[in-house]
Design a protein around this motif. Structure first.
Motif, PDB file in Angstrom:
ATOM      1  N   PHE A 144       0.857  -1.180   0.000  1.00 18.33           N
ATOM      2  CA  PHE A 144       0.000   0.000   0.000  1.00 18.33           C
ATOM      3  C   PHE A 144       0.899   1.238   0.000  1.00 18.33           C
ATOM      4  CE2 PHE A 144      -2.589  -3.437   1.356  1.00 18.33           C
ATOM      5  CZ  PHE A 144      -3.872  -3.142   0.909  1.00 18.33           C
ATOM      6  N   CYS A 145       0.996   1.862  -1.179  1.00 19.29           N
ATOM      7  CA  CYS A 145       1.908   3.000  -1.381  1.00 19.29           C
ATOM      8  C   CYS A 145       1.106   4.290  -1.340  1.00 19.29           C
ATOM      9  CB  CYS A 145       2.610   2.893  -2.735  1.00 19.29           C
ATOM     10  SG  CYS A 145       3.525   1.378  -2.965  1.00 19.29           S
ATOM     11  N   ALA A 146       1.195   5.010  -0.245  1.00 15.84           N
ATOM     12  CA  ALA A 146       0.537   6.311  -0.151  1.00 15.84           C
ATOM     13  C   ALA A 146       1.499   7.379  -0.651  1.00 15.84           C
ATOM     14  CB  ALA A 146       0.127   6.594   1.296  1.00 15.84           C
ATOM     15  N   VAL A 147       0.960   8.384  -1.340  1.00 18.09           N
ATOM     16  CA  VAL A 147       1.821   9.427  -1.887  1.00 18.09           C
ATOM     17  C   VAL A 147       1.993  10.594  -0.922  1.00 18.09           C
ATOM     18  CG1 VAL A 147       1.383   8.784  -4.276  1.00 18.09           C
ATOM     19  CG2 VAL A 147      -0.064  10.515  -3.166  1.00 18.09           C
ATOM     20  N   SER A 148       1.541  10.421   0.332  1.00 19.07           N
ATOM     21  CA  SER A 148       1.862  11.357   1.408  1.00 19.07           C
ATOM     22  C   SER A 148       1.806  10.589   2.717  1.00 19.07           C
ATOM     23  CB  SER A 148       0.901  12.547   1.442  1.00 19.07           C
ATOM     24  OG  SER A 148      -0.321  12.185   2.054  1.00 19.07           O
ATOM     25  N   ASP A 149       2.538  11.058   3.713  1.00 18.19           N
ATOM     26  CA  ASP A 149       2.512  10.402   5.022  1.00 18.19           C
ATOM     27  C   ASP A 149       1.143  10.488   5.674  1.00 18.19           C
ATOM     28  OD1 ASP A 149       5.148   9.738   4.705  1.00 18.19           O
ATOM     29  OD2 ASP A 149       5.923  11.097   6.236  1.00 18.19           O
ATOM     30  N   LEU A 150       0.390  11.562   5.405  1.00 18.32           N
ATOM     31  CA  LEU A 150      -0.948  11.681   5.977  1.00 18.32           C
ATOM     32  C   LEU A 150      -1.852  10.560   5.482  1.00 18.32           C
ATOM     33  CD1 LEU A 150      -1.576  15.543   5.828  1.00 18.32           C
ATOM     34  CD2 LEU A 150      -1.207  14.132   7.868  1.00 18.32           C
ATOM     35  N   HIS A 151      -1.774  10.242   4.181  1.00 22.10           N
ATOM     36  CA  HIS A 151      -2.568   9.136   3.650  1.00 22.10           C
ATOM     37  C   HIS A 151      -2.031   7.811   4.143  1.00 22.10           C
ATOM     38  CE1 HIS A 151      -4.846  11.900   1.334  1.00 22.10           C
ATOM     39  NE2 HIS A 151      -3.941  12.131   0.414  1.00 22.10           N
ATOM     40  N   ALA A 152      -0.714   7.699   4.343  1.00 23.38           N
ATOM     41  CA  ALA A 152      -0.139   6.471   4.871  1.00 23.38           C
ATOM     42  C   ALA A 152      -0.612   6.221   6.299  1.00 23.38           C
ATOM     43  CB  ALA A 152       1.388   6.542   4.821  1.00 23.38           C
ATOM     44  N   LEU A 153      -0.682   7.279   7.106  1.00 23.55           N
ATOM     45  CA  LEU A 153      -1.193   7.139   8.475  1.00 23.55           C
ATOM     46  C   LEU A 153      -2.631   6.634   8.454  1.00 23.55           C
ATOM     47  CD1 LEU A 153      -1.139   7.569  11.532  1.00 23.55           C
ATOM     48  CD2 LEU A 153      -1.670   9.989  11.126  1.00 23.55           C
ATOM     49  N   ARG A 154      -3.422   7.181   7.574  1.00 29.05           N
ATOM     50  CA  ARG A 154      -4.823   6.739   7.460  1.00 29.05           C
ATOM     51  C   ARG A 154      -4.895   5.273   7.062  1.00 29.05           C
ATOM     52  NH1 ARG A 154      -9.401  10.201   4.195  1.00 29.05           N
ATOM     53  NH2 ARG A 154     -11.145   8.728   4.390  1.00 29.05           N
ATOM     54  N   ALA A 155      -4.030   4.857   6.130  1.00 28.00           N
ATOM     55  CA  ALA A 155      -4.007   3.458   5.704  1.00 28.00           C
ATOM     56  C   ALA A 155      -3.594   2.546   6.854  1.00 28.00           C
ATOM     57  CB  ALA A 155      -3.054   3.302   4.520  1.00 28.00           C
ATOM     58  N   LEU A 156      -2.565   2.939   7.600  1.00 24.09           N
ATOM     59  CA  LEU A 156      -2.118   2.142   8.747  1.00 24.09           C
ATOM     60  C   LEU A 156      -3.263   1.918   9.735  1.00 24.09           C
ATOM     61  CD1 LEU A 156       1.423   3.550   9.707  1.00 24.09           C
ATOM     62  CD2 LEU A 156       0.874   1.177   9.132  1.00 24.09           C
ATOM     63  N   MET A 157      -3.952   2.986  10.087  1.00 23.54           N
ATOM     64  CA  MET A 157      -5.010   2.893  11.083  1.00 23.54           C
ATOM     65  C   MET A 157      -6.162   2.021  10.591  1.00 23.54           C
ATOM     66  SD  MET A 157      -5.065   6.828  12.473  1.00 23.54           S
ATOM     67  CE  MET A 157      -6.348   6.481  13.688  1.00 23.54           C
ATOM     68  N   GLU A 158      -6.533   2.184   9.324  1.00 20.11           N
ATOM     69  CA  GLU A 158      -7.649   1.402   8.783  1.00 20.11           C
ATOM     70  C   GLU A 158      -7.302  -0.080   8.726  1.00 20.11           C
ATOM     71  OE1 GLU A 158     -10.111   1.042   4.586  1.00 20.11           O
ATOM     72  OE2 GLU A 158      -9.606   3.047   5.333  1.00 20.11           O
ATOM     73  N   LEU A 159      -6.107  -0.406   8.273  1.00 18.39           N
ATOM     74  CA  LEU A 159      -5.694  -1.805   8.176  1.00 18.39           C
ATOM     75  C   LEU A 159      -5.570  -2.434   9.562  1.00 18.39           C
ATOM     76  CD1 LEU A 159      -3.044  -1.429   5.332  1.00 18.39           C
ATOM     77  CD2 LEU A 159      -5.246  -2.623   5.158  1.00 18.39           C
ATOM     78  N   GLN A 160      -5.004  -1.701  10.506  1.00 14.24           N
ATOM     79  CA  GLN A 160      -4.848  -2.251  11.852  1.00 14.24           C
ATOM     80  C   GLN A 160      -6.197  -2.477  12.528  1.00 14.24           C
ATOM     81  OE1 GLN A 160      -2.081   0.705  13.361  1.00 14.24           O
ATOM     82  NE2 GLN A 160      -0.356  -0.730  13.198  1.00 14.24           N
ATOM     83  N   ARG A 161      -7.157  -1.595  12.293  1.00 11.94           N
ATOM     84  CA  ARG A 161      -8.505  -1.791  12.852  1.00 11.94           C
ATOM     85  C   ARG A 161      -9.139  -3.076  12.336  1.00 11.94           C
ATOM     86  NH1 ARG A 161      -9.338   3.811  11.868  1.00 11.94           N
ATOM     87  NH2 ARG A 161     -10.544   3.291   9.997  1.00 11.94           N
ATOM     88  N   ALA A 162      -8.780  -3.463  11.109  1.00 11.93           N
ATOM     89  CA  ALA A 162      -9.335  -4.672  10.500  1.00 11.93           C
ATOM     90  C   ALA A 162      -8.568  -5.927  10.909  1.00 11.93           C
ATOM     91  CB  ALA A 162      -9.328  -4.524   8.978  1.00 11.93           C
ATOM     92  N   GLY A 163      -7.593  -5.774  11.811  1.00 10.63           N
ATOM     93  CA  GLY A 163      -6.832  -6.938  12.273  1.00 10.63           C
ATOM     94  C   GLY A 163      -5.708  -7.351  11.347  1.00 10.63           C
ATOM     95  N   ILE A 164      -5.353  -6.492  10.429  1.00  9.36           N
ATOM     96  CA  ILE A 164      -4.269  -6.787   9.487  1.00  9.36           C
ATOM     97  C   ILE A 164      -2.951  -6.345  10.106  1.00  9.36           C
ATOM     98  CG2 ILE A 164      -3.327  -6.232   7.207  1.00  9.36           C
ATOM     99  CD1 ILE A 164      -6.358  -5.813   6.401  1.00  9.36           C
ATOM    100  N   ARG A 165      -2.004  -7.254  10.179  1.00  8.38           N
ATOM    101  CA  ARG A 165      -0.720  -6.978  10.815  1.00  8.38           C
ATOM    102  C   ARG A 165       0.227  -6.303   9.825  1.00  8.38           C
ATOM    103  NH1 ARG A 165       0.669 -12.976  12.206  1.00  8.38           N
ATOM    104  NH2 ARG A 165      -0.091 -13.025  10.037  1.00  8.38           N
ATOM    105  N   ILE A 166       0.844  -5.213  10.304  1.00 12.59           N
ATOM    106  CA  ILE A 166       1.795  -4.461   9.492  1.00 12.59           C
ATOM    107  C   ILE A 166       3.181  -4.656  10.096  1.00 12.59           C
ATOM    108  CG2 ILE A 166       2.385  -2.183   8.551  1.00 12.59           C
ATOM    109  CD1 ILE A 166      -0.388  -3.160   7.714  1.00 12.59           C
ATOM    110  N   PRO A 167       4.172  -5.166   9.374  1.00 19.76           N
ATOM    111  CA  PRO A 167       4.176  -5.465   7.925  1.00 19.76           C
ATOM    112  C   PRO A 167       3.986  -6.940   7.581  1.00 19.76           C
ATOM    113  CG  PRO A 167       6.417  -5.427   8.713  1.00 19.76           C
ATOM    114  CD  PRO A 167       5.549  -5.209   9.930  1.00 19.76           C
TER     115      PRO A 167
END
Length: 360
Positions: free
Chosen positions: A238-261
């Motif tokens: 998941f390649c976000a073109v800004s850190d703000l969008h990357a933060l949003r992606a991290l939070m959404e994926l983690q809420r769904a139980g998806i482990r990063i990385p």
């Protein structure tokens, strides 16, 4: 309580050395007939007393204010205070101050900010334009910081090259299904970053783009972006073109139980101040803001010097038409740096499957 002490002036220096104020003024400005020995003594005494030249007096003598204007697209965005600090330091190094105008993401406000800075006597302007806008002749020397593909751009980070770097890194980690997360298709910077990513992906790799602005227009600000469904489909990068969008992606994926990385990797752009303290810390692309600021200020000052330089024909200006397209830099593109942290890693060996709640 400390008492106010008036700032030393030319008269204080003259009295301390027993010379005239005119002699001190000539020595400090390099004008008139003053011996080298006396110039050295006067300048040392000025330094010892903490003398600071009057900007008003300097402006009257030189026709310059000693101030540069800086227009930012959104001062509330965490990236732009960092850039402003770098530009202010670059300007200070050449004895200039900075006045800042904020366009708040609005074209009309951007024009108002430019006019406001010109009215206050800025010798030249550095403009970080609102996305999708172009800065032309404003009747004053101007440097533009946007993206190398932007017409009239003076200097910028190599956003396309940054996209290539992040894609090549993730490919080296075994990722073959990419989701690119971007805000708006109107942004030259974001489009260049996306272009760099996609240009590095071979035909055997799958990629999709999620435009946050389009999704939010349909589902509301802050809505889910559907990223967990993408993981279920086999997407791992998941390649976000800004850190703000990357933060949003991290939070959404983690809420769904998806482990990063372990289950998916997330990367960003800009290396904002908090990117290193997230959990996990964010892999991102860092801009060399100080180099960009130095080049922008140097290019702008070169235009200001050109404006002030007397023409060979004895006229009053080297550019009597006052036509000033954006300044050009000898080095218009500055490489970005890949910062690898804990939000990215090897692609998972098996596809992720969401955990289902079971009833006993």
């Amino acid at each position: 309580m400390s008492s106010f002490r008036p700032r030393p002036n030319l008269g204080d220096i003259a009295a301390a050395l027993g010379v005239s104020v005119a002699t001190v003024s000539n020595a400090l400005s390099g004008k008139g007939r003053v011996s080298a020995d006396l110039i050295a003594r006067i300048r040392k005494k000025a330094s010892d007393l903490g003398y600071i030249p009057s900007m008003t007096g300097k402006a009257l003598r030189t026709g310059r204010s000693g101030v540069l204007g800086l227009v930012l697209p959104d001062i509330a965005h965490p990236l732009f205070p960092q850039l402003a600090q770098a530009i202010a330091q670059a300007a200070e190094d050449v004895s200039y101050g900075i006045l800042i105008g904020d366009s708040r993401g609005d074209i009309a406000a951007q024009t108002d900010a430019i006019n406001w800075l010109i009215e206050r006597g800025a010798d030249g302007l550095i403009v970080v334009p609102r996305r999708g806008s172009r800065i032309g002749d404003i009747g004053r020397p101007v440097a533009v910081i946007d993206s190398p593909s932007t017409p009239g751009n003076t200097v910028a980070a190599d956003h396309w090259g940054g996209g290539r770097q992040i894609a090549e890194y993730l490919l080296s980690q075994g990722h073959r299904r990419f989701v690119i997360i971007a805000g708006s298709s109107n942004s030259n910077v974001q489009n260049d970053r996306i272009g760099g990513i996609r240009s590095s992906l071979p035909d055997t790799v799958t990629s999709e783009i999620i435009w946050v602005e389009d999704i939010e227009q349909k589902s509301g600000t802050g809505c889910d972006l559907g990223l967990s469904a993408k993981v279920s489909e086999g997407f791992t990068a998941f390649c976000a073109v800004s850190d703000l969008h990357a933060l949003r992606a991290l939070m959404e994926l983690q809420r769904a139980g998806i482990r990063i990385p372990s289950d998916a990797s997330v990367t960003g752009f800009d290396d904002l101040l908090w990117s290193s303290v997230l959990t996990p810390a964010l892999t991102t692309m860092r801009m060399d803001m100080r180099t960009i600021a130095d080049i922008a200020v140097a290019s702008l000052l070169n235009e200001i010097e050109t404006m002030a330089r007397p023409p060979r024909d004895g006229g009053t200006s080297s550019n009597p038409t006052s036509s000033w397209p954006p300044a050009e830099a000898q080095r218009p593109s500055v490489p970005m740096q890949l910062i690898i942290r804990q939000s990215s890693g090897p692609a998972p060996a098996v596809e992720f499957h969401p955990r289902r709640n079971t009833l006993s």
